[in-house]
Design a protein around this motif. Structure first.
Motif, mmCIF file in Angstrom:
data_model
loop_
_atom_site.group_PDB
_atom_site.id
_atom_site.type_symbol
_atom_site.label_atom_id
_atom_site.label_comp_id
_atom_site.label_asym_id
_atom_site.label_seq_id
_atom_site.Cartn_x
_atom_site.Cartn_y
_atom_site.Cartn_z
ATOM 1 N N ALA A 118 0.813 -1.217 0.000
ATOM 2 C CA ALA A 118 0.000 0.000 0.000
ATOM 3 C C ALA A 118 0.845 1.266 0.000
ATOM 4 C CB ALA A 118 -0.914 0.009 1.221
ATOM 5 N N GLY A 119 2.074 1.203 0.481
ATOM 6 C CA GLY A 119 2.841 2.442 0.552
ATOM 7 C C GLY A 119 4.338 2.271 0.660
ATOM 8 N N SER A 120 4.845 1.060 0.460
ATOM 9 C CA SER A 120 6.283 0.839 0.540
ATOM 10 C C SER A 120 6.967 1.340 -0.723
ATOM 11 C CB SER A 120 6.585 -0.646 0.730
ATOM 12 O OG SER A 120 6.050 -1.120 1.938
ATOM 13 N N LYS A 121 8.284 1.497 -0.654
ATOM 14 C CA LYS A 121 9.030 1.894 -1.839
ATOM 15 C C LYS A 121 10.205 0.949 -2.023
ATOM 16 C CE LYS A 121 12.076 5.391 0.229
ATOM 17 N NZ LYS A 121 12.546 6.797 0.123
ATOM 18 N N ALA A 122 10.676 0.866 -3.260
ATOM 19 C CA ALA A 122 11.757 -0.047 -3.592
ATOM 20 C C ALA A 122 13.035 0.384 -2.900
ATOM 21 C CB ALA A 122 11.958 -0.076 -5.109
ATOM 22 N N PHE A 123 13.819 -0.618 -2.491
ATOM 23 C CA PHE A 123 15.080 -0.316 -1.815
ATOM 24 C C PHE A 123 15.999 -1.514 -1.941
ATOM 25 C CE2 PHE A 123 17.600 1.246 1.895
ATOM 26 C CZ PHE A 123 17.770 2.535 1.441
ATOM 27 N N THR A 124 17.302 -1.273 -1.853
ATOM 28 C CA THR A 124 18.260 -2.367 -2.041
ATOM 29 C C THR A 124 19.261 -2.484 -0.896
ATOM 30 O OG1 THR A 124 19.632 -0.861 -3.338
ATOM 31 C CG2 THR A 124 18.150 -2.323 -4.561
ATOM 32 N N SER A 125 19.103 -1.707 0.151
ATOM 33 C CA SER A 125 20.042 -1.759 1.274
ATOM 34 C C SER A 125 19.285 -2.002 2.567
ATOM 35 C CB SER A 125 20.836 -0.449 1.382
ATOM 36 O OG SER A 125 21.550 -0.183 0.200
ATOM 37 N N LEU A 126 19.992 -2.402 3.590
ATOM 38 C CA LEU A 126 19.349 -2.640 4.874
ATOM 39 C C LEU A 126 18.996 -1.328 5.575
ATOM 40 C CD1 LEU A 126 21.455 -5.633 6.234
ATOM 41 C CD2 LEU A 126 19.077 -5.669 5.532
ATOM 42 N N LEU A 127 19.949 -0.395 5.608
ATOM 43 C CA LEU A 127 19.712 0.885 6.285
ATOM 44 C C LEU A 127 18.984 1.825 5.340
ATOM 45 C CD1 LEU A 127 23.123 1.421 8.133
ATOM 46 C CD2 LEU A 127 20.930 0.855 9.163
ATOM 47 N N ASN A 128 17.736 2.186 5.657
ATOM 48 C CA ASN A 128 16.953 3.020 4.739
ATOM 49 C C ASN A 128 17.102 4.505 5.048
ATOM 50 O OD1 ASN A 128 15.127 3.644 6.862
ATOM 51 N ND2 ASN A 128 13.940 1.799 6.437
ATOM 52 N N ASP A 129 16.208 5.302 4.491
ATOM 53 C CA ASP A 129 16.344 6.758 4.534
ATOM 54 C C ASP A 129 16.166 7.372 5.912
ATOM 55 O OD1 ASP A 129 16.681 6.683 1.819
ATOM 56 O OD2 ASP A 129 14.603 7.128 1.350
ATOM 57 N N LEU A 130 15.698 6.629 6.887
ATOM 58 C CA LEU A 130 15.395 7.216 8.193
ATOM 59 C C LEU A 130 16.568 7.196 9.163
ATOM 60 C CD1 LEU A 130 11.775 5.935 8.945
ATOM 61 C CD2 LEU A 130 12.506 8.040 7.831
ATOM 62 N N TYR A 131 17.639 6.508 8.822
ATOM 63 C CA TYR A 131 18.727 6.352 9.795
ATOM 64 C C TYR A 131 19.645 7.561 9.840
ATOM 65 C CZ TYR A 131 17.213 1.649 10.607
ATOM 66 O OH TYR A 131 16.456 0.571 10.969
ATOM 67 N N LEU A 132 19.937 7.991 11.064
ATOM 68 C CA LEU A 132 20.776 9.162 11.303
ATOM 69 C C LEU A 132 22.196 8.737 11.658
ATOM 70 C CD1 LEU A 132 18.306 11.196 13.559
ATOM 71 C CD2 LEU A 132 18.806 11.627 11.164
ATOM 72 N N THR A 133 23.170 9.464 11.132
ATOM 73 C CA THR A 133 24.552 9.263 11.561
ATOM 74 C C THR A 133 24.988 10.378 12.497
ATOM 75 O OG1 THR A 133 25.290 10.402 9.552
ATOM 76 C CG2 THR A 133 25.245 8.012 9.502
ATOM 77 N N ASP A 134 24.329 11.520 12.414
ATOM 78 C CA ASP A 134 24.610 12.649 13.309
ATOM 79 C C ASP A 134 23.271 13.146 13.839
ATOM 80 O OD1 ASP A 134 25.183 15.092 14.530
ATOM 81 O OD2 ASP A 134 26.810 15.544 13.129
ATOM 82 N N VAL A 135 22.933 12.712 15.040
ATOM 83 C CA VAL A 135 21.620 13.023 15.602
ATOM 84 C C VAL A 135 21.453 14.519 15.844
ATOM 85 C CG1 VAL A 135 20.061 12.593 17.540
ATOM 86 C CG2 VAL A 135 21.469 10.736 16.645
ATOM 87 N N GLU A 136 22.497 15.170 16.333
ATOM 88 C CA GLU A 136 22.406 16.599 16.666
ATOM 89 C C GLU A 136 22.123 17.441 15.435
ATOM 90 O OE1 GLU A 136 25.818 17.861 18.791
ATOM 91 O OE2 GLU A 136 25.431 16.587 20.542
ATOM 92 N N ASN A 137 22.723 17.095 14.315
ATOM 93 C CA ASN A 137 22.557 17.883 13.093
ATOM 94 C C ASN A 137 21.555 17.280 12.117
ATOM 95 O OD1 ASN A 137 24.565 19.837 13.808
ATOM 96 N ND2 ASN A 137 26.136 18.306 13.329
ATOM 97 N N GLY A 138 21.000 16.119 12.454
ATOM 98 C CA GLY A 138 20.006 15.498 11.587
ATOM 99 C C GLY A 138 20.576 14.932 10.307
ATOM 100 N N GLU A 139 21.856 14.574 10.307
ATOM 101 C CA GLU A 139 22.472 14.029 9.097
ATOM 102 C C GLU A 139 21.996 12.594 8.864
ATOM 103 O OE1 GLU A 139 26.934 13.963 7.316
ATOM 104 O OE2 GLU A 139 26.658 12.815 9.172
ATOM 105 N N MET A 140 21.482 12.339 7.647
ATOM 106 C CA MET A 140 20.981 11.009 7.303
ATOM 107 C C MET A 140 22.103 10.157 6.714
ATOM 108 S SD MET A 140 17.974 11.852 8.190
ATOM 109 C CE MET A 140 17.119 10.320 7.856
ATOM 110 N N TYR A 141 22.131 8.904 7.106
ATOM 111 C CA TYR A 141 23.172 8.006 6.595
ATOM 112 C C TYR A 141 23.150 7.923 5.072
ATOM 113 C CZ TYR A 141 25.386 3.619 5.249
ATOM 114 O OH TYR A 141 26.142 2.674 4.613
ATOM 115 N N ARG A 142 21.939 7.863 4.484
ATOM 116 C CA ARG A 142 21.848 7.720 3.037
ATOM 117 C C ARG A 142 22.394 8.938 2.300
ATOM 118 N NH1 ARG A 142 21.961 2.825 2.371
ATOM 119 N NH2 ARG A 142 22.041 3.496 0.216
#
Length: 328
Positions: A118-142
């Motif tokens: 109903a609303g998923s999107k295609a992806f090829t990696s385990l870590l998707n768009d929501l994962y943060l590498t820098d929480v303070e600055n909101g930097e996304m891993y992707r």
């Protein structure tokens, strides 16, 4: 037990949410739940792909992206697969790396997401768009250089057509989301040929049907997903068999097919842990602000609860230094 829990009773929460009781109904049949929702007897309702035709543009539709990635986990342990074979069915071919690689490349993930969910999107990696590498600055891993490099490191030479006269290796564009049918056919054919020539116990022989079983909770979504997989796998095996006949690896009267069955198993994680499965629809993920903790599944050689039975990485050979406190 806290008689002040509902807030408004203290006189300080006027015009805020008020309730004295929550009444919960569990309706397992999707169509029954939809009828109750449309009759005004349910407050919320989870949509499937068919419901999106009616409610997809509703102003009341709420989308909440999850930090979980759904995947198809394959058993790659030959002895376990062989022990579960019977009759003319073959499972051992899943232990062949090239065959599994071909099955992955034959999946059009864009169509899979749009046609079965109903609303998923295609992806090829385990870590998707929501994962943060820098929480303070909101930097996304992707969005990091490292995150962006993952796709090309996996699909960097899989964008060409191995059957073309001018074939050259080239990257598979990211918009394809890991789908290249020509390359899939090449690797499935390669895997089948290797298994036909193998002397290992339970190896593939002409006339076999590749018999796979996937654990399924019998929901409409997973049935759609299973049907999609069945067609995709059948198409690529048929194309590979045709190539093997052209090259005389198989005779004209010899054939190999593939079939997938569903089997309900509420305890499929333990089934996966013990290797008693072929394929599993599994999910992977967790706290979006703690991607490092998630890697235990694949980085801890003693961790046994992943869904890829037989998976052996380089956990004991690679050491990573992590600056956990950020002081350099």
């Amino acid at each position: 037990k806290n008689d002040k829990w509902y807030g408004y009773k203290d006189g300080k929460h006027v015009n805020q949410y008020q309730m004295d009781e929550i009444y919960t109904r569990i309706i397992t049949d999707h169509n029954t739940a939809l009828q109750e929702f449309e009759a005004g007897r349910l407050d919320d309702f989870g949509l499937n792909r068919n419901d999106m035709k009616t409610y997809g543009n509703s102003s009341r539709l709420t989308r909440t992206y999850e930090s979980y990635t759904q995947k198809i986990s394959m058993n790659s342990n030959r002895s376990k697969l062989v022990s579960r074979q019977s009759g003319n069915g073959n499972k051992a071919i899943l232990a062949n790396y090239n065959f599994r690689k071909g099955l992955s490349l034959c999946l059009d993930r864009n169509n899979f997401a749009s046609q079965t969910t109903a609303g998923s999107k295609a992806f090829t990696s385990l870590l998707n768009d929501l994962y943060l590498t820098d929480v303070e600055n909101g930097e996304m891993y992707r969005n990091t250089a490292q995150g962006k490099s993952v796709y090309n490191s996996v699909y960097g030479e899989l964008g060409g057509n191995p059957y073309a006269a001018d074939y050259t290796k080239k990257p598979l564009e990211e918009s394809a989301q890991g789908y290249n049918f020509n390359m899939a056919t090449f690797y499935v054919a390669k895997g089948i040929e290797e298994e036909l020539k193998s002397s290992d116990a339970g190896h593939l022989v002409p006339g076999n049907k590749i018999d796979l079983r996937v654990y399924d909770n019998e929901s409409e979504t997973t049935i759609d997903m299973l049907n999609f997989l069945t067609k995709a796998f059948s198409d690529v095996v048929a194309a590979a068999v045709a190539k093997l006949k052209e090259s005389n690896v198989l005779k004209d009267n010899e054939n190999i097919t593939i079939g997938i069955q569903s089997q309900k198993d509420e305890d499929y994680y333990n089934s996966a842990k013990s290797g008693n499965y072929d394929l599993i629809f599994s999910t992977w993920g967790g706290a979006a602000i703690n991607p490092v903790g998630l890697m235990q599944v694949y980085c801890d050689s003693t961790f046994e609860s992943n869904c890829e039975y037989g998976f052996k990485g380089n956990q004991d050979k690679v050491m990573l230094e992590i600056d956990a406190n950020g002081n350099g």
